[in-house]
Design an enzyme around this catalytic site. Structure first.
Site, short mmCIF file in Angstrom:
data_model
loop_
_atom_site.label_atom_id
_atom_site.label_comp_id
_atom_site.label_asym_id
_atom_site.label_seq_id
_atom_site.Cartn_x
_atom_site.Cartn_y
_atom_site.Cartn_z
N ARG A 1 -15.15 -15.79 -10.11
CA ARG A 1 -14.62 -14.47 -10.46
C ARG A 1 -15.75 -13.45 -10.60
O ARG A 1 -15.65 -12.31 -10.14
CB ARG A 1 -13.82 -14.53 -11.77
CG ARG A 1 -12.48 -15.24 -11.63
CD ARG A 1 -11.73 -15.20 -12.95
NE ARG A 1 -11.36 -13.84 -13.31
CZ ARG A 1 -11.28 -13.39 -14.57
NH1 ARG A 1 -11.55 -14.17 -15.58
NH2 ARG A 1 -10.93 -12.14 -14.80
N GLY B 1 0.78 -1.24 0.00
CA GLY B 1 0.00 0.00 0.00
C GLY B 1 0.81 1.29 0.00
O GLY B 1 0.32 2.33 0.46
N ASN C 1 -5.16 2.40 -13.24
CA ASN C 1 -4.19 1.46 -12.67
C ASN C 1 -2.79 2.07 -12.78
O ASN C 1 -2.54 2.90 -13.65
CB ASN C 1 -4.23 0.15 -13.46
CG ASN C 1 -3.26 -0.90 -12.93
OD1 ASN C 1 -3.12 -1.08 -11.72
ND2 ASN C 1 -2.58 -1.59 -13.83
N LEU D 1 -9.37 -8.41 -13.18
CA LEU D 1 -10.81 -8.13 -13.07
C LEU D 1 -11.55 -8.63 -14.30
O LEU D 1 -11.00 -8.66 -15.41
CB LEU D 1 -11.01 -6.62 -12.90
CG LEU D 1 -10.43 -6.09 -11.58
CD1 LEU D 1 -10.20 -4.58 -11.63
CD2 LEU D 1 -11.33 -6.44 -10.40
N HIS E 1 1.15 0.64 -13.26
CA HIS E 1 1.91 -0.58 -13.59
C HIS E 1 3.40 -0.23 -13.61
O HIS E 1 3.79 0.81 -14.15
CB HIS E 1 1.46 -1.10 -14.97
CG HIS E 1 2.19 -2.34 -15.36
ND1 HIS E 1 1.91 -3.57 -14.81
CD2 HIS E 1 3.22 -2.52 -16.21
CE1 HIS E 1 2.73 -4.47 -15.33
NE2 HIS E 1 3.53 -3.86 -16.18
C1 GAR Z 1 3.62 -1.25 -7.31
O1 GAR Z 1 4.93 -1.27 -7.80
C2 GAR Z 1 2.62 -1.32 -8.46
O2 GAR Z 1 3.03 -0.61 -9.59
C3 GAR Z 1 2.58 -2.80 -8.72
O3 GAR Z 1 2.59 -3.39 -7.46
C4 GAR Z 1 3.30 -2.54 -6.55
C5 GAR Z 1 2.42 -2.28 -5.36
O4 GAR Z 1 3.11 -1.60 -4.37
N1 GAR Z 1 1.42 -3.15 -9.47
C6 GAR Z 1 1.40 -4.14 -10.36
O5 GAR Z 1 2.36 -4.85 -10.60
C7 GAR Z 1 0.06 -4.35 -11.06
N2 GAR Z 1 0.24 -5.00 -12.32
P1 GAR Z 1 2.34 -0.85 -3.22
O6 GAR Z 1 1.36 -1.86 -2.62
O7 GAR Z 1 3.41 -0.47 -2.23
O8 GAR Z 1 1.65 0.33 -3.81
#
Ligand code: GAR
Length: 219
Positions: free
Chosen positions: A70, A11, A112, A98, A114
């Site tokens: 799902r 988070g 989102n 999703l 990424h």
């Molecule tokens: C982040 O680096 C985000 O970009 C990635 O997960 C991490 C979450 O960190 N998301 C993905 O890979 C989605 N495809 P956080 O919980 O500390 O924000």
């Protein structure tokens, strides 16, 4: 704009979004944090900030009929979002694909982040794959969500140099620092109506930064 943040773990992007949205004049209010995992550390950030949080536990939606499970999970998510009067949804490390129905229901209200410069490296292990490919710039992307994983109109991107001594962990840390700048900047633009989907591309209304910035929109 009443905004929900969906998380699965640490988070840190949630924290960045909460911090940025704190001033009363900010156009987005983080009104709800939803996790698909009961133990997600990020839930604590919501509690600390006095923001409502809820768990829609994915393990309660297992079953032999995967498609039905799902669909039921995503319907529960939508129900929780609608009950809280949510208008905008941010995925922030939400590690679950999703359904098309959910994506359609929240079309252009679902964004989102990424950890790669899409369309390069969709999916998992982006930092190790970037190192293996020998790219010299890597980074992160915010985008409106479409049904295909890690696809959709791009709102913003931020790049970092890839250094010779990088490991996946060191590169991830450099990218994450940029995620924490990029995501709040992009949520603000979307909430202000300054990042709009036009023909499956995003038109940004921003002051041109000029120069050699590796982040667009500038934060
Ligand atoms: C982040 O680096 C985000 O970009 C990635 O997960 C991490 C979450 O960190 N998301 C993905 O890979 C989605 N495809 P956080 O919980 O500390 O924000």
């Amino acid at each position: 704009m009443r905004t929900a943040v969906l998380i699965s773990g640490r988070g840190s992007n949630l924290q960045a979004l909460i911090a940025a949205a704190r001033p009363a004049e900010h156009p987005a209010e983080i009104a709800l944090v939803l996790s698909n995992r009961p133990g997600a550390a990020g839930l604590g950030h919501a509690t600390e900030a006095g923001i409502a949080s809820q768990v829609v536990d994915q393990s309660a939606y297992a079953g032999p009929d995967r498609a039905a499970a799902r669909a039921a999970f995503d319907a529960a998510l939508s129900k929780a979002l609608e009950a809280a009067g949510i208008e905008m949804v941010c995925l922030a490390g939400f590690m679950r694909v999703l359904t098309g129905d959910f994506v359609t229901r929240w079309r252009d209200r679902l964004i989102n982040i990424h950890p790669s410069l899409l369309p390069a490296f969709p999916g998992l292990d982006t930092h190790a794959r970037a190192l293996a490919a020998g790219v010299k710039l890597h980074g992160c992307t915010t985008h409106f969500v479409r049904e295909e994983v890690d696809s959709g109109p791009i709102i913003g991107q931020a790049a970092v140099p890839v250094l010779a001594a990088d490991t996946p962990e060191s590169l991830a840390a450099r990218v994450l620092a940029m995620e924490h700048r990029l995501y709040p900047a992009c949520l603000r633009l979307v909430a202000e109506g300054r990042a709009k989907v036009v023909g499956e591309r995003v038109e940004l209304v921003v002051t041109p930064s000029g120069g050699d910035s590796l982040m667009q929109p500038p934060s």
